[in-house]
Design an enzyme around this catalytic site. Sequence first.
Site, PDB file in Angstrom:
ATOM      1  CE  LYS A  49     -16.854  25.034-101.405  1.00  0.00           C
ATOM      2  NZ  LYS A  49     -16.911  25.963-100.208  1.00  0.00           N
ATOM      3  CB  SER A  88     -15.647  28.054 -97.973  1.00  0.00           C
ATOM      4  OG  SER A  88     -15.036  26.886 -97.785  1.00  0.00           O
TER       5      SER A  88
END
Length: 392
Positions: free
Chosen positions: A190, A387
Amino acid sequence: MEFIKRVLSTLTGIMLFCLLFFLGIIFLGAIMGSGGDDVITVKDNSVLELTLDFPIKDYAGKTEFAEYPFLNEDEKNGLFNIIDGIKLAATDDKIKGISIDNNFIQAGLSQTKALRDALLKFKESGKFIVAYADIYTQKDYYLSSVADTIFMNPVGAMEFKGLYSEQLYFKDLQEKSGVKMEVVRFGKYKSAVEPFLENEMSDNNREQISVYLNSLWTEMKRDISKSRMIDEAELNTIADSLLARNATLAKSSKMIDKIAYHDEYIDGLKYAIGIENDKKLKTISIADYAIHAADKLKLKSNQNRIAVIYAEGEIIYGEGDEDKVGQGTMGASLKKAREDDKVKAVVLRINSPGGSAVASELIWREIELTKKVKPVIVSMGGNVAASGGVII
């Protein structure tokens, strides 16, 4: 008393003018809204100009006003409108071929790939595709490489150097300025917040970006190699050594076919469709032809339908619009599709970098409810699904 009369007459005149003006607008809108079915005229022996210098979205957008339908907007310059136009042109006797002329395409790479595939299908009709540019960006060349003949201005330039990624990092800046970003990060890959936590790219981020870029470059090379009959290894050499940076080098590297000025290119088009040089070339832009195609391909009433719902743009908490995805609009669309007996399945087209976690969860819930009633198929063929875009 005379003064009061004048004031009242003035007010009455203003109100009457406003009323007449408003009614005039409604009347004009009604006339415009009830125009002919086919407002775009395609002339015989026309060339379709594929100039894509406007922002291309998967879905162009539609705005409806319940009380004032004459103000409705229904754009026809989205990705699939353009593809429909290319498909129709293949069977349209009035269209003799396609010209990709000084493009500067404003589309993502996956959208460019979809357009390129549509052009490959068009070539099966036997009609020509030619391309010209003063300057070829790498993405423009990728699209144009499908052409039968590629032209380039004698003093033109070409960007063909492979793919790369750059990232700015702000950890030192925060320490020197005293301003610190408070971020929450979950997972090794991430990387959206990594610039605020590090001074250089992490191994995990470098790995995922390398895999992503190499995958894209491999696909581009494969397509160009097949169309231009140039070995993929040779394309790597051309990119690494910038062996296509000008017209002379590009022709030597077999990246283009002809070096010519634009007027010579136009003369070549005239010759291809059999008209004399002193005659005017008949052309129609893809933006106009997409409107023509939308009218020709207008759907008829059917009891079996597939609903296509677009999730395009950043995900926000709220209603959303044509540029942003909101749980309000998405939820209403999914609910309408699952309660409509004519709709047998739902296709969810995703082109979103993500955004609000709450909105993504609410959209996900509506999708789950719809799945219990009828099939839901996700198309992740847009430029990005990250996401929250992955969650939904």
